[in-house]
Design an enzyme around this catalytic site. Structure first.
Site, PDB file in Angstrom:
ATOM      1  N   SER A  95       0.830  -1.200   0.000  1.00  7.69           N
ATOM      2  CA  SER A  95       0.000   0.000   0.000  1.00  7.69           C
ATOM      3  C   SER A  95       0.867   1.253   0.000  1.00  7.69           C
ATOM      4  CB  SER A  95      -0.961  -0.042   1.193  1.00  7.69           C
ATOM      5  OG  SER A  95      -1.968   0.935   1.086  1.00  7.69           O
ATOM      6  N   ASP A 217     -10.187  -4.053  -5.659  1.00 11.87           N
ATOM      7  CA  ASP A 217      -9.527  -3.400  -4.533  1.00 11.87           C
ATOM      8  C   ASP A 217     -10.100  -1.994  -4.422  1.00 11.87           C
ATOM      9  OD1 ASP A 217      -7.841  -2.122  -2.737  1.00 11.87           O
ATOM     10  OD2 ASP A 217      -5.992  -2.883  -3.613  1.00 11.87           O
ATOM     11  N   HIS A 245      -7.534  -5.376  -0.376  1.00  9.37           N
ATOM     12  CA  HIS A 245      -6.328  -4.547  -0.409  1.00  9.37           C
ATOM     13  C   HIS A 245      -5.126  -5.189   0.282  1.00  9.37           C
ATOM     14  CE1 HIS A 245      -4.209  -0.833  -1.052  1.00  9.37           C
ATOM     15  NE2 HIS A 245      -4.019  -0.614   0.236  1.00  9.37           N
TER      16      HIS A 245
END
Length: 267
Positions: A95, A217, A245
């Site tokens: 991320s 996502d 995610h």
């Protein structure tokens, strides 16, 4: 400041193998990589750490001035690399850590020789000819909710971020991880994350790069994966058979296989 203690650094795996750094995302800690470490440990030296304000890092090291932008977190990565004497390491960032890795590689090119970007997003807010997945109003509401009721925000958002509603235990784990963080420190990290724009930084990437995206996502839609791939010359884009995610938790086999295949062809 003792950097190892500050960032709760741990080293495992093959001491003779190439070093792989595993970097967690917002609201998480190094425990989120527990399903990846065993796949790497036989062949690679694995470095794990917690960003200041997360996990078991040293709370007293937190400085709002340092951590209001992603550059502060990238400096922490560089200092961990310097402390351990790392050269040509592979930085695996989940991320927002994918973008932190880009910044760290620019600051210390001798330390980071390859990037693996797991569900990356260089900008979360939509822009002209760019879809980040959120409007500016969406992000304003997200941050306002987080700042007014962090525990409530965590309980609501964790299952959405994780996806995989048929396996609620993953959403519960992410919620617990969010809730373990100091709300004031999390607020600073959240603003640094969701208001960031690292699109121009992608142009500076010159190391081999793997971009991993999921089929669905809500945080980093597939348009974002395509953008990152196109922005980094020579990068490899792999769409995992996974949703949500956090594929390293929800689909560790597919995630680990993609990472291992990438590492196998690196020098």
């Amino acid at each position: 400041m003792n950097i190892v203690r500050r960032n709760n650094v741990s080293v495992t795996g093959n001491p003779h193998g190439r070093t792989v750094i595993l970097a967690h995302g917002f609201g998480c800690d190094q425990n989120m990589w527990r399903m990846t470490v065993p796949a790497l440990a036989e062949r690679y030296r694995v470095v794990l750490f917690d960003y200041v304000g997360s996990g078991r890092s040293e709370p007293s090291a937190f400085s709002e001035g340092r951590y209001t932008t992603l550059a502060g977190y990238a400096r922490d990565v560089v200092e961990v690399c310097e402390t351990l004497g790392l050269r040509d390491a592979v930085f695996v960032g989940h991320s927002v850590s994918a973008m932190i890795g880009v910044l760290a590689a620019g600051m210390a090119p001798e330390s980071i020789g390859a990037l693996v970007m797991v569900a990356p997003s260089p900008r979360y807010i939509d822009d002209v000819d760019y879809r980040g997945g959120f409007s500016a109003e969406d992000i304003d509401e997200l941050l306002a909710s987080l700042e007014s009721n962090y525990l409530g925000w965590s309980a609501t958002m964790a299952p959405i971020i994780m996806g995989n509603a048929d396996r609620p235990e993953f959403g519960e784990e992410l919620k617990n991880s969010f809730c373990a963080a100091d709300p004031d420190m999390a607020r600073i990290f959240a603003r640094a994350t969701f208001l960031s724009d690292s699109r121009d930084d992608l142009k500076s990437v010159v190391v081999p790069t793997l971009v991993l995206e999921c089929t669905q996502d809500v945080i980093a839609p597939r348009e974002v994966g395509a953008f990152v791939h196109e922005a980094i010359p020579g990068s490899t884009l792999v769409t995992l058979d996974a949703t949500g995610h956090c594929p390293h938790l929800s689909a560790p086999e597919a995630t680990n296989e993609a990472i291992m295949e990438f590492l196998a062809v690196q020098r």
